[in-house]
Design a protein around this motif. Structure first.
Motif, short mmCIF file in Angstrom:
data_model
loop_
_atom_site.label_atom_id
_atom_site.label_comp_id
_atom_site.label_asym_id
_atom_site.label_seq_id
_atom_site.Cartn_x
_atom_site.Cartn_y
_atom_site.Cartn_z
N ALA A 289 -2.48 -29.04 50.06
CA ALA A 289 -1.49 -28.50 49.13
C ALA A 289 -2.14 -27.64 48.05
O ALA A 289 -1.59 -26.60 47.65
N ALA A 290 -3.32 -28.05 47.58
CA ALA A 290 -4.01 -27.26 46.56
C ALA A 290 -4.47 -25.91 47.12
O ALA A 290 -4.35 -24.88 46.45
N VAL A 291 -5.02 -25.92 48.34
CA VAL A 291 -5.46 -24.66 48.95
C VAL A 291 -4.27 -23.74 49.22
O VAL A 291 -4.35 -22.52 49.04
N ALA A 292 -3.14 -24.34 49.63
CA ALA A 292 -1.97 -23.52 49.96
C ALA A 292 -1.36 -22.86 48.73
O ALA A 292 -0.76 -21.78 48.84
N THR A 293 -1.47 -23.50 47.57
CA THR A 293 -0.86 -22.95 46.36
C THR A 293 -1.88 -22.37 45.38
O THR A 293 -1.54 -22.11 44.22
N GLN A 294 -3.11 -22.15 45.82
CA GLN A 294 -4.11 -21.61 44.91
C GLN A 294 -3.86 -20.14 44.61
O GLN A 294 -3.84 -19.72 43.46
N ASN A 295 -3.67 -19.33 45.64
CA ASN A 295 -3.45 -17.90 45.46
C ASN A 295 -2.02 -17.63 45.01
O ASN A 295 -1.09 -18.36 45.34
N ALA A 296 -1.86 -16.55 44.26
CA ALA A 296 -0.55 -16.20 43.72
C ALA A 296 0.37 -15.68 44.82
O ALA A 296 -0.05 -14.91 45.68
N PHE A 297 1.62 -16.13 44.80
CA PHE A 297 2.65 -15.62 45.70
C PHE A 297 3.99 -15.85 45.03
O PHE A 297 4.11 -16.61 44.05
N LYS A 298 5.01 -15.23 45.53
CA LYS A 298 6.33 -15.33 44.93
C LYS A 298 6.88 -16.74 45.12
O LYS A 298 6.95 -17.25 46.24
N GLY A 299 7.27 -17.35 44.02
CA GLY A 299 7.80 -18.71 44.06
C GLY A 299 6.74 -19.79 43.98
O GLY A 299 7.06 -20.96 44.23
N ARG A 300 5.50 -19.43 43.62
CA ARG A 300 4.45 -20.45 43.56
C ARG A 300 4.73 -21.50 42.48
O ARG A 300 4.47 -22.69 42.68
N ALA A 301 5.26 -21.07 41.34
CA ALA A 301 5.55 -22.02 40.26
C ALA A 301 6.58 -23.05 40.70
O ALA A 301 6.48 -24.23 40.37
N LEU B 227 -6.07 -32.75 40.92
CA LEU B 227 -7.51 -32.69 40.72
C LEU B 227 -8.16 -31.69 41.67
O LEU B 227 -9.12 -31.01 41.30
N ALA B 228 -7.67 -31.60 42.90
CA ALA B 228 -8.20 -30.60 43.82
C ALA B 228 -7.89 -29.19 43.33
O ALA B 228 -8.74 -28.28 43.43
N LEU B 229 -6.71 -28.99 42.77
CA LEU B 229 -6.36 -27.67 42.25
C LEU B 229 -7.22 -27.31 41.04
O LEU B 229 -7.64 -26.15 40.89
N SER B 230 -7.53 -28.28 40.20
CA SER B 230 -8.43 -28.01 39.07
C SER B 230 -9.83 -27.67 39.54
O SER B 230 -10.50 -26.81 38.95
N GLY B 231 -10.29 -28.31 40.63
CA GLY B 231 -11.59 -27.96 41.17
C GLY B 231 -11.61 -26.57 41.79
O GLY B 231 -12.61 -25.84 41.68
#
Length: 337
Positions: free
Chosen positions: A132-144, A214-218
């Motif tokens: 989930a962290a890797v999938a939402t790391q890069n910016a895309f429409k509707g990421r928030a 925590l994965a997203l912060s890393g």
């Protein structure tokens, strides 16, 4: 007139002498390079940071140290519903409660259940959180919006999660009806042989967003230039994850694994609300057993011994982690030994 003149001469001489003494003191206080030495601090000024720790230290003693010592004292007493009224004068039995907890009580079975279900939940939540962290790391429409949806299980209180899942897993509930449409009949979720896997399933759903955070912060700590260099070298996505991304996640994921394990082992609210008390034998984890022993069997001394044993079991992985972090810091170039 002669007397006034002599007085003026005397006052002028004393003033000159005092100025000379002050200048001599200033010269003696200077270092060889001409700089003045710092003034010596008083006792209160040196210890001022320690005085600032007193409120937090007193609060910690009242909330942590005193109950811990009280629990250790209670574990050495034959304390039950008959001796609770005068618990200070209850019979002293030493380590008999600890011996009973380790031999004739289901404590070891509860420890095994707590550790096994916590380990299974962490093994599943780690790849889910990383993905989930890797999938939402890069910016895309509707990421928030996607990130907000991912955090819903994490922000909900444990009793709300347990209540919702208890309602969904009732006989003829929404889960049974959904599985019945495809011809699957799994039996009872909240009673019987499926209860252990029900606890694991609900715990996975409730805890994977913590790994995700925590994965997203890393991932945010990965240098953008490293990504560009790996792209220029033509690295495949798997090699990029293995050799570029995963090394940055080692520290956050190790911390997440430890915190998650300790949280699952100590989790009382989720199994208590999900299965009720007395809980089925397959989900009588350590907090539930301690609660039942204390407030249903009224063996307060025995439950205090169980609580102390669980504290020791929890402190072991924590000590191992802190020791490993200390060794890593010592091996870092330029770190203090």
């Amino acid at each position: 007139m002669s007397t006034d003149a002599s007085n003026e001469v005397r006052l002028a001489a004393e003033s000159a002498a005092s100025r000379a003494a002050r200048s001599a003191a200033d010269v003696s206080s200077q270092e060889p390079n001409g700089q003045s030495s710092p003034r010596r601090k008083g006792l209160s000024e040196r210890n001022r940071p320690l005085w600032m720790l007193i409120p937090g230290g007193v609060l910690m003693i009242i909330i942590i140290v005193v109950p811990l010592l009280l629990g250790i004292f209670m574990s050495a007493l034959n304390l039950d519903q008959y001796t609770l009224r005068k618990w200070v004068s209850a019979p002293f039995i030493g380590v008999e409660n600890f011996v009973e907890a380790m031999t004739s009580s289901p404590l070891l079975h509860s420890v095994w259940l707590s550790v096994s279900y916590s380990l299974l939940a962490m093994v599943v939540t780690l790849p889910l959180g990383i993905a989930a962290a890797v999938a939402t790391q890069n910016a895309f429409k509707g990421r928030a919006v996607i990130r907000s949806i991912f955090l819903i299980p994490y922000v909900l209180p444990s009793f709300v999660v347990a209540t919702v899942w208890r309602t969904m897993l009732q006989p003829d509930g929404i889960v049974d009806r959904a599985l019945g449409t495809v011809g699957i009949d799994v039996g009872l979720w909240l009673n019987g042989p499926q209860t252990f896997w029900t606890l694991v399933l609900v715990q996975i759903w409730a805890s994977w967003p913590f790994i995700y955070l925590l994965a997203l912060s890393g991932l945010q700590a990965v240098d953008h230039e490293v990504h560009e260099a790996s792209a220029l070298d033509g690295a495949l996505w798997w090699n990029k994850l293995r050799y570029v991304v995963f090394p940055y996640l080692k520290g956050p994921l190790s911390l997440a694994f430890l915190i998650g394990m300790l949280h699952h082992i100590n989790n009382f609210t989720l199994p208590f609300v999900l299965f009720g008390v007395p809980a089925p034998a397959d989900v009588e984890v350590l907090p539930i057993l301690t609660y039942v022993t204390s407030f249903q069997s009224f063996r307060f001394g025995l439950s205090a011994a169980m609580a102390f044993i669980s504290l020791v079991l929890i402190a072991i992985p924590l000590f191992v982690y802190l020791r490993a972090v200390k060794l890593d810091d010592a091996e870092t170039p330029g770190a203090k030994k």
